[in-house]
Design an enzyme around this catalytic site. Structure first.
Site: not given
Ligand code: AMP
Length: 221
Positions: A13, A88, A127, A160, A171
């Site tokens: 994404k 999400r 990653r 990360r 996740r």
């Molecule tokens: P990402 O970089 O999009 O994979 O997001 C990393 C982490 O941020 C996720 O595993 C969640 O803990 C938190 N996070 C990001 N976006 C959301 C969202 N829309 N709702 C809830 N948690 C989020």
């Protein structure tokens, strides 16, 4: 036009969003990036979100909805925005619909990227990201001689915290339970463009651009 990029962790994404936002000249809003930045700066929300993120759990809806509401209210989002990692949950999707309607925007075009689980595990476990120039790469693409060094700027690459195996499993579970139902939700609303997220970054980018183009042509005005 507002676009939502939907997909499991590791579906690409972020990479696709960066390209598409540049192509369409609209802001790229990544809730994950905003939360990581808040955590790194130690803000009040950042401190609350960090342990949840590290464990691979979702941050509460009201926190992320607040973040997105503030960001969408900024002037550069008037022509539309590209949302990466939001919504999400079904509750977040409802809140997004209300936010867009309140500023006179149409419902979003939702592009979902599908990638098999084994490929997601491979991508996430390998990653690496650069803390200096923000490059995101994979150990398979790095030279054997210098696997820990950013090929673009030379800084030390990092993994990360939430790409550790236990957090990755959590996740993927969170995705399956809370986020995957959005595919049906947006499908039922006639807003979904489903894309095969397998293949090279370029080939997926072409599919994404084509899907957005056809969604745009299908809309009135
Ligand atoms: P990402 O970089 O999009 O994979 O997001 C990393 C982490 O941020 C996720 O595993 C969640 O803990 C938190 N996070 C990001 N976006 C959301 C969202 N829309 N709702 C809830 N948690 C989020």
């Amino acid at each position: 036009m507002d676009i939502v990029l939907l997909g499991p962790p590791g579906a690409g994404k972020g990479t696709q969003a960066e390209r598409l936002a540049e192509h369409l000249e609209i802001p790229h809003i990544s809730t994950g990036d905003i939360l990581r930045d808040a955590a790194a700066r130690g803000t009040q929300w950042g401190q609350k979100a960090k342990p949840l993120m590290d464990a691979g759990k979702l941050v509460p809806d009201e926190v992320v909805v607040g973040i997105v509401a503030d960001r969408l209210a900024e002037p550069d989002c008037q022509r539309g925005a590209l949302l990466d990692g939001f919504p999400r949950t079904i509750a977040q999707a409802g809140a997004l619909g209300e936010l867009l309607a309140a500023c006179g925007h149409a419902p979003p075009v939702v592009v979902s990227l599908a990638v098999p689980d084994e490929e997601l595990m491979r991508r996430l476990s390998g990653r690496r990201s650069c803390p200096r120039c923000q490059l995101i790469t994979h150990v398979d693409e790095l030279p054997d001689a210098s696997p820990a060094v950013c090929p673009r700027c030379g800084a030390g690459l990092e993994r990360r915290d939430d790409d550790a195996p236990e957090a990755v499993r959590r996740r993927l579970d969170e995705y399956a339970e809370k986020t995957r139902p959005l595919i049906q939700y947006y499908g039922d609303a006639g807003l979904l463009q489903a894309i095969d997220g397998n293949g090279s970054v370029d080939s997926v980018a072409q599919r994404v651009a084509a899907a957005v183009g056809s969604a745009r042509n299908a809309r009135p005005g």
